[in-house]
Design a protein around this motif. Sequence first.
Motif, short mmCIF file in Angstrom:
data_model
loop_
_atom_site.label_atom_id
_atom_site.label_comp_id
_atom_site.label_asym_id
_atom_site.label_seq_id
_atom_site.Cartn_x
_atom_site.Cartn_y
_atom_site.Cartn_z
N LYS A 60 17.83 -21.58 2.51
CA LYS A 60 16.56 -20.91 2.77
C LYS A 60 15.50 -22.00 3.00
O LYS A 60 15.48 -23.00 2.27
CB LYS A 60 16.19 -20.04 1.58
CG LYS A 60 14.87 -19.32 1.76
CD LYS A 60 14.55 -18.50 0.52
CE LYS A 60 13.18 -17.87 0.71
NZ LYS A 60 12.70 -17.27 -0.53
N GLN A 62 11.17 -22.82 4.18
CA GLN A 62 9.81 -22.39 4.45
C GLN A 62 9.30 -23.29 5.57
O GLN A 62 9.71 -24.44 5.71
CB GLN A 62 8.94 -22.52 3.21
CG GLN A 62 9.45 -21.78 1.98
CD GLN A 62 9.90 -20.36 2.21
OE1 GLN A 62 10.98 -20.01 1.80
NE2 GLN A 62 9.11 -19.53 2.85
N PHE A 128 9.91 -29.71 -2.21
CA PHE A 128 8.57 -29.32 -2.68
C PHE A 128 7.69 -30.55 -2.86
O PHE A 128 8.19 -31.68 -2.90
CB PHE A 128 8.68 -28.58 -4.01
CG PHE A 128 9.34 -27.22 -3.92
CD1 PHE A 128 9.65 -26.63 -2.71
CD2 PHE A 128 9.65 -26.54 -5.07
CE1 PHE A 128 10.24 -25.38 -2.65
CE2 PHE A 128 10.25 -25.29 -5.03
CZ PHE A 128 10.54 -24.71 -3.82
N ALA A 136 6.17 -22.97 -8.61
CA ALA A 136 7.35 -23.06 -7.75
C ALA A 136 7.56 -21.78 -6.94
O ALA A 136 7.97 -21.83 -5.78
CB ALA A 136 8.59 -23.36 -8.58
N SER A 137 7.25 -20.62 -7.51
CA SER A 137 7.45 -19.35 -6.81
C SER A 137 6.64 -19.30 -5.51
O SER A 137 7.07 -18.68 -4.54
CB SER A 137 7.09 -18.17 -7.70
OG SER A 137 5.73 -18.24 -8.09
N TYR A 139 5.97 -21.86 -3.45
CA TYR A 139 6.69 -22.66 -2.46
C TYR A 139 7.99 -22.00 -2.02
O TYR A 139 8.46 -22.23 -0.92
CB TYR A 139 6.95 -24.07 -3.00
CG TYR A 139 5.67 -24.81 -3.31
CD1 TYR A 139 4.84 -25.27 -2.29
CD2 TYR A 139 5.28 -25.03 -4.62
CE1 TYR A 139 3.66 -25.94 -2.59
CE2 TYR A 139 4.10 -25.70 -4.92
CZ TYR A 139 3.29 -26.15 -3.89
OH TYR A 139 2.13 -26.81 -4.18
N GLU A 140 8.57 -21.18 -2.88
CA GLU A 140 9.83 -20.50 -2.57
C GLU A 140 9.65 -19.27 -1.70
O GLU A 140 10.59 -18.83 -1.04
CB GLU A 140 10.53 -20.09 -3.86
CG GLU A 140 11.00 -21.27 -4.68
CD GLU A 140 11.42 -20.89 -6.08
OE1 GLU A 140 11.18 -19.73 -6.50
OE2 GLU A 140 11.98 -21.75 -6.78
N THR A 141 8.44 -18.68 -1.69
CA THR A 141 8.26 -17.37 -1.03
C THR A 141 7.25 -17.37 0.11
O THR A 141 7.09 -16.34 0.76
CB THR A 141 7.83 -16.31 -2.06
OG1 THR A 141 6.62 -16.74 -2.69
CG2 THR A 141 8.91 -16.10 -3.12
N SER A 152 14.02 -25.97 -1.22
CA SER A 152 13.83 -26.21 -2.65
C SER A 152 14.32 -27.63 -2.94
O SER A 152 15.11 -28.19 -2.18
CB SER A 152 14.62 -25.19 -3.47
OG SER A 152 16.02 -25.46 -3.36
#
Length: 159
Positions: A60, A62, A128, A136-137, A139-141, A152
Amino acid sequence: MARYRVNFWDLALALALAFCVAGPRCAQADDIAAADHVVVRKAEHKLYLYSGSRLLGEYKVQLGLNPTGQKEREHDLRTPEGRYFLARRNTRSEFFLAIQVSYPNKQDELRARKHRWAPGGSIMIHGFPNTPKHPASYYETNDWTDGCIALSDSDMFEV
């Protein structure tokens, strides 16, 4: 570090980007060494690592804050689409394990010059931020980069 062929291309509605990489959900360390290209599909927010036509892993990702469409100029917050190479590790990056992408290529430079724009640069595949400003959430979403491809830290470590 080996120079992997990075093959970025424009898929449906200019939302796809191609590349080369590996991971935990993929294969053994021997397979990772055999990886020869990465494909990043922007519309899917996925990075795929291949050896020839064999899929070694998927991750995954971003993207830039304005991910739709081709990067045209500096500060447009888009992730480039096209054919690039993974050039080198950037050991001084503000981001975990950054690998520089060879953006801009000749087509990118010509497109920007035609409009009298600076094409931009410093496009990386990275983890990150080393000094996060958000949990962290976030940067993950969210798409949060200036045009880079972010994974990640654990996925970047594998890559």
